[in-house]
Write an enzyme that holds these catalytic residues in place. Structure first.
Site, mmCIF file in Angstrom:
data_model
loop_
_atom_site.group_PDB
_atom_site.id
_atom_site.type_symbol
_atom_site.label_atom_id
_atom_site.label_comp_id
_atom_site.label_asym_id
_atom_site.label_seq_id
_atom_site.Cartn_x
_atom_site.Cartn_y
_atom_site.Cartn_z
ATOM 1 N N CYS A 71 0.852 -1.184 0.000
ATOM 2 C CA CYS A 71 0.000 0.000 0.000
ATOM 3 C C CYS A 71 0.890 1.238 0.000
ATOM 4 O O CYS A 71 1.866 1.312 0.739
ATOM 5 C CB CYS A 71 -0.946 0.091 1.177
ATOM 6 S SG CYS A 71 -2.172 -1.206 1.212
ATOM 7 N N ARG B 93 3.804 -0.187 -4.950
ATOM 8 C CA ARG B 93 3.575 -0.803 -3.640
ATOM 9 C C ARG B 93 2.276 -1.602 -3.593
ATOM 10 O O ARG B 93 2.039 -2.374 -2.658
ATOM 11 C CB ARG B 93 3.548 0.263 -2.550
ATOM 12 C CG ARG B 93 4.857 1.017 -2.411
ATOM 13 C CD ARG B 93 4.757 2.015 -1.288
ATOM 14 N NE ARG B 93 4.706 1.363 0.001
ATOM 15 C CZ ARG B 93 5.768 1.105 0.759
ATOM 16 N NH1 ARG B 93 6.955 1.461 0.358
ATOM 17 N NH2 ARG B 93 5.641 0.511 1.913
ATOM 18 N N TRP C 260 -2.814 -2.580 -1.805
ATOM 19 C CA TRP C 260 -2.541 -4.004 -1.989
ATOM 20 C C TRP C 260 -3.446 -4.700 -0.980
ATOM 21 O O TRP C 260 -3.269 -4.554 0.234
ATOM 22 C CB TRP C 260 -1.076 -4.301 -1.714
ATOM 23 C CG TRP C 260 -0.710 -5.726 -2.017
ATOM 24 C CD1 TRP C 260 -0.360 -6.240 -3.227
ATOM 25 C CD2 TRP C 260 -0.661 -6.823 -1.092
ATOM 26 N NE1 TRP C 260 -0.103 -7.595 -3.114
ATOM 27 C CE2 TRP C 260 -0.283 -7.972 -1.816
ATOM 28 C CE3 TRP C 260 -0.909 -6.950 0.274
ATOM 29 C CZ2 TRP C 260 -0.133 -9.218 -1.226
ATOM 30 C CZ3 TRP C 260 -0.765 -8.200 0.866
ATOM 31 C CH2 TRP C 260 -0.373 -9.315 0.110
ATOM 32 N N ASN D 209 -1.651 1.740 5.911
ATOM 33 C CA ASN D 209 -0.777 0.706 5.360
ATOM 34 C C ASN D 209 -0.454 -0.261 6.483
ATOM 35 O O ASN D 209 0.109 0.161 7.495
ATOM 36 C CB ASN D 209 0.518 1.347 4.815
ATOM 37 C CG ASN D 209 1.539 0.310 4.399
ATOM 38 O OD1 ASN D 209 1.184 -0.824 4.064
ATOM 39 N ND2 ASN D 209 2.808 0.679 4.411
ATOM 40 N N GLY D 210 -0.819 -1.538 6.331
ATOM 41 C CA GLY D 210 -0.541 -2.523 7.370
ATOM 42 C C GLY D 210 -1.810 -3.250 7.788
ATOM 43 O O GLY D 210 -2.805 -3.234 7.058
ATOM 44 N N GLU E 201 16.602 -18.094 -8.619
ATOM 45 C CA GLU E 201 16.281 -16.712 -8.968
ATOM 46 C C GLU E 201 15.698 -16.629 -10.386
ATOM 47 O O GLU E 201 14.729 -15.906 -10.627
ATOM 48 C CB GLU E 201 17.546 -15.848 -8.834
ATOM 49 C CG GLU E 201 17.411 -14.398 -9.250
ATOM 50 C CD GLU E 201 16.334 -13.608 -8.499
ATOM 51 O OE1 GLU E 201 15.803 -14.101 -7.489
ATOM 52 O OE2 GLU E 201 16.003 -12.500 -8.948
ATOM 53 N N LYS F 140 11.979 -15.210 -11.196
ATOM 54 C CA LYS F 140 11.739 -14.098 -12.138
ATOM 55 C C LYS F 140 10.669 -14.493 -13.143
ATOM 56 O O LYS F 140 9.750 -13.738 -13.412
ATOM 57 C CB LYS F 140 13.016 -13.730 -12.916
ATOM 58 C CG LYS F 140 14.060 -12.911 -12.237
ATOM 59 C CD LYS F 140 13.702 -11.487 -11.928
ATOM 60 C CE LYS F 140 13.016 -11.361 -10.602
ATOM 61 N NZ LYS F 140 13.808 -11.303 -9.414
ATOM 62 N N GLU G 78 7.088 -14.865 -11.485
ATOM 63 C CA GLU G 78 6.412 -13.664 -10.975
ATOM 64 C C GLU G 78 5.933 -12.727 -12.074
ATOM 65 O O GLU G 78 4.920 -12.060 -11.904
ATOM 66 C CB GLU G 78 7.217 -12.935 -9.897
ATOM 67 C CG GLU G 78 8.444 -12.222 -10.309
ATOM 68 C CD GLU G 78 9.167 -11.533 -9.139
ATOM 69 O OE1 GLU G 78 8.511 -11.083 -8.192
ATOM 70 O OE2 GLU G 78 10.394 -11.447 -9.206
ATOM 71 N N HIS H 210 16.391 -37.271 -8.142
ATOM 72 C CA HIS H 210 15.573 -37.657 -6.984
ATOM 73 C C HIS H 210 14.116 -37.235 -7.136
ATOM 74 O O HIS H 210 13.412 -37.097 -6.149
ATOM 75 C CB HIS H 210 16.188 -37.078 -5.710
ATOM 76 C CG HIS H 210 17.587 -37.553 -5.487
ATOM 77 N ND1 HIS H 210 17.879 -38.773 -4.940
ATOM 78 C CD2 HIS H 210 18.781 -36.981 -5.804
ATOM 79 C CE1 HIS H 210 19.190 -38.939 -4.904
ATOM 80 N NE2 HIS H 210 19.759 -37.862 -5.425
ATOM 81 N N LYS I 244 5.716 -4.391 -4.384
ATOM 82 C CA LYS I 244 7.171 -4.276 -4.299
ATOM 83 C C LYS I 244 7.703 -4.583 -2.902
ATOM 84 O O LYS I 244 8.679 -5.277 -2.740
ATOM 85 C CB LYS I 244 7.585 -2.861 -4.716
ATOM 86 C CG LYS I 244 9.084 -2.633 -4.735
ATOM 87 C CD LYS I 244 9.736 -3.401 -5.854
ATOM 88 C CE LYS I 244 11.237 -3.239 -5.858
ATOM 89 N NZ LYS I 244 11.866 -4.275 -6.701
HETATM 90 C C1 AGP Z 1 11.678 -10.210 -6.265
HETATM 91 O O1 AGP Z 1 11.600 -10.098 -7.628
HETATM 92 C C2 AGP Z 1 10.474 -10.058 -5.493
HETATM 93 N N1 AGP Z 1 9.509 -9.223 -5.988
HETATM 94 C C3 AGP Z 1 10.503 -10.389 -4.028
HETATM 95 O O2 AGP Z 1 10.820 -11.741 -3.943
HETATM 96 C C4 AGP Z 1 11.450 -9.588 -3.087
HETATM 97 O O3 AGP Z 1 12.774 -9.863 -3.395
HETATM 98 C C5 AGP Z 1 11.118 -9.944 -1.639
HETATM 99 O O4 AGP Z 1 9.793 -9.585 -1.360
HETATM 100 C C6 AGP Z 1 12.044 -9.297 -0.649
HETATM 101 O O5 AGP Z 1 11.923 -7.906 -0.648
HETATM 102 P P1 AGP Z 1 12.985 -6.997 0.080
HETATM 103 O O6 AGP Z 1 14.298 -7.227 -0.582
HETATM 104 O O7 AGP Z 1 12.493 -5.602 -0.104
HETATM 105 O O8 AGP Z 1 13.036 -7.419 1.519
#
Ligand code: AGP
Length: 614
Positions: free
Chosen positions: A2, A27, A76, A102-103, A487, A491, A494, A510, A609
């Site tokens: 948010c 956000r 969000w 926010n929260g 990673e 990517k 997401e 396995h 984010k």
């Molecule tokens: C990465 O592409 C993500 N959107 C997500 O995994 C992110 O890295 C994670 O939420 C951690 O965020 P931060 O680094 O702000 O703590």
């Protein structure tokens, strides 16, 4: 999650709020809304819409409002589906107080019940509406908004920040912070509040980062802060933000993610200039002698983080073990904090986070501090909560990252953690000076190598064109490139919504090998390394089952090139530095697959984010 923004001052608040929300939309983007007091009529206007900010902007075209106070929100969703009714701002039952949040208010159900018994009607499913109504119920008893907020937050559990005002006093914003970020922007004849400094940069660089339990009263001319913790009015000193506002613009790129990928060589260059001194020593400006002394006594390291930052921690952990010879574990923050960790003052807990606000990582930090461990934050956002609460902080200096999918912040985390491991090796004397010198010489070439890999990106485009309709991808790697496999898969899933699974290549036999047939693409990260031959054996096993091999290798690996359906090479570098390069083709692949599928690359569905709720 948010985005929240508030304004009071001489300008028309509406465009200020919208501009702020444009910067904060990353956000959360389930709905957007503003509330302000019309300067002429003195009436409270609340305009909100489901969906992205663009929809709200269109709607605002129907109104002409001149207001000098206002609040704006981009959501969000936590409590209640994305809808107009659940969009912020929320207004109390009297129709006087407007609030953005926010929260999470954890005990909202109990409070709601009590208010319903007093005949308060609710129009949404949100905890926010409960919050504003609790404040409203106290305000009706004694019309001092500050006192009402102070009393109400004392009854609310959870972590959140608010910005609110009452139409009875259209010159005053009240803001409150508990755990979730809130920053005040200082202007001349105007003041601002926001969840993130990026919303303030068009207007000011002078900011005050609020501390937990700060309750501030903001007018156009004055800011007064009351600390509920200290039970006193206090002074918080302003800081200057040095970020370049243009870094938060797309600068001609179709997406922030692509722009941020292209910034990676520059990010690496800056880190190396900052961190390696002329005499060859690694230097962290924020690590003083006293903290260095504590580091010398460390017997064990834990790297704690979420998502992409967790993958960076895994690479850091390999380097810490290999070079500094310290036992090092990696764990995701949410598991660490509830896993009753055994810690003592000889433990170093490294919290890795781009935003510095991730709720689970913040909770892990607090848990580690409680248990007496030494805490070190590796953070991108300067002045963020985790950066301020840890015993020491090392900034990664990647600049603002707007794309939800982390790219340049990851590279910056990798580079910083590798340098931290070499630094620990140096102070523990586990690496000969000549070896370190040679390693750093190679490190200094990385920005150039990174630029070269980026330049060859067109090749990755062609591979994505072949495979973008597929729904399942497997990523395999070993050693310090096992995290690269994780990673790369993260990517892809997401931003393209395809299923992608990262695996340690040795584990393929396995279980995952059952997936392989002529329709299964397997992305194999196999640069020059100690385990190269093992990777080749894994690739043979995939080919024997007709799988599609997309390989990331090192220049000159003709054998690997012949075996692969698609082959991308990185320059020859020491194995420990290779994750800085191998991830780049995977970022491109994910980006291109997402674009070809028509996905919203910078704002993928269901994501935000920074994850400031547990
Ligand atoms: C990465 O592409 C993500 N959107 C997500 O995994 C992110 O890295 C994670 O939420 C951690 O965020 P931060 O680094 O702000 O703590």
């Amino acid at each position: 999650m948010c985005g929240i923004v508030g304004y009071v001052g001489y300008r028309n608040a509406v465009p200020v709020l919208i501009k702020g929300l444009e910067k904060l939309e990353y956000r959360g983007y389930d709905s957007a809304g503003i509330a302000c007091v019309d300067h002429q009529k003195g009436s409270l206007s609340v305009i909100k819409e489901k969906g992205k900010l663009g929809i709200l902007k269109e709607k605002l075209g129907d109104f002409t409002i001149e207001a000098h106070i206002g609040i704006g929100h981009t959501r969000w969703a936590t409590h209640g589906e994305p809808s107009r009714a659940n969009a912020h701002p929320h207004v109390d039952a009297s129709g006087k107080i407007a609030l953005i949040h926010n929260g999470i208010i954890e005990n909202y159900a109990v409070i709601k019940n009590a208010l319903q018994k007093k005949k308060v009607r609710f129009l949404s499913q949100t905890d926010t509406e409960v919050g504003v109504n609790l404040i409203g119920s106290y305000y009706r008893k004694s019309p001092k908004l500050f006192d009402a907020v102070k009393r109400a937050v004392g009854e609310m559990h959870g972590f959140f920040s608010f910005v609110l005002f009452s139409k009875d006093d259209p010159d005053t914003l009240i803001v409150y912070k508990r755990s979730n970020p809130l920053v005040i922007g200082l202007g001349h004849g105007e003041n601002f509040a926001a969840s993130d400094v990026t919303a303030l940069l068009p207007y000011t660089r002078q900011v005050i980062y609020l501390e937990d339990e700060d309750l501030a009263v903001i007018t156009a001319k004055e800011i007064s802060i009351y600390s509920l913790k200290e039970k006193a009015w206090i002074k918080r000193h302003p800081s200057t933000v040095h970020w370049d506002a243009s870094q938060a613009q797309k600068q001609g790129f179709p997406h922030f993610m692509l722009k941020e990928m292209y910034e990676q060589p520059e990010v690496l260059k800056n880190i190396l200039i900052k961190r390696i001194q002329k005499n060859g020593e690694i230097f962290f400006d924020t690590v003083d002698r006293k903290f260095q002394k504590r580091l010398r006594k460390i017997k064990r390291v834990s790297m704690i983080s979420c998502g992409t930052a967790y993958h960076a921690g895994m690479v850091g952990s390999v380097a810490m073990g290999k070079y500094a010879r310290i036992p090092c574990q990696t764990e995701v923050s949410s598991e660490f904090r509830y896993g009753t960790p055994i810690l003592n003052p000889k433990d170093l807990v490294v919290l890795i986070t781009q935003s510095g606000e991730t709720a689970d990582t913040l909770a892990a930090l607090r848990e580690a501090k409680d248990k007496g461990a030494v805490t070190l934050a590796v953070v991108n956002v300067v002045g963020s909560t985790i950066a301020r609460e840890a015993d020491a902080v090392i900034y990664t200096h990647a600049g603002p990252e707007i794309g939800v999918a982390s790219t340049k912040a990851y590279i910056a985390q990798l580079a910083t953690l590798l340098l931290l491991s070499f630094y620990m090796a140096r102070i523990r004397k586990t690496i000969p000076a000549t070896d370190l010198k040679a390693l750093l010489r190679e490190f200094k070439k990385m920005p150039e190598h990174c630029a070269k890999v980026l330049k060859e990106s067109k090749k990755f485009d062609r591979c994505a064109e072949k495979h973008y309709t597929r729904r399942n991808f497997l990523y395999l790697g070993r050693g310090c490139n096992y995290p690269t496999a994780l990673e790369g898969a993260l990517k892809l899933k997401e931003i393209s919504y395809a299923h992608a699974h990262g695996y340690a290549a040795g584990e393929m036999k396995h279980g995952p090998i059952a997936l392989i047939d002529h329709e299964q693409p397997v992305i194999c990260i196999a640069p020059d390394s100690l385990t190269y031959d093992k990777m080749i054996s894994n690739i043979q096993e995939i080919l024997a089952r007709d799988g599609i091999v997309i390989a990331i290798g090192t220049e000159g690996q003709k054998d690997l090139e012949k075996m692969s359906d698609d082959f991308f090479s990185i320059p020859k570098v020491p194995e420990i530095l290779s994750p800085l390069l191998t991830v780049i083709p995977l970022q491109f692949f994910a980006y291109k697959v997402a674009v070809l599928n028509g996905r919203d690359v910078d704002q993928p569905r269901n994501l935000a984010k920074s994850v400031t709720v547990e």
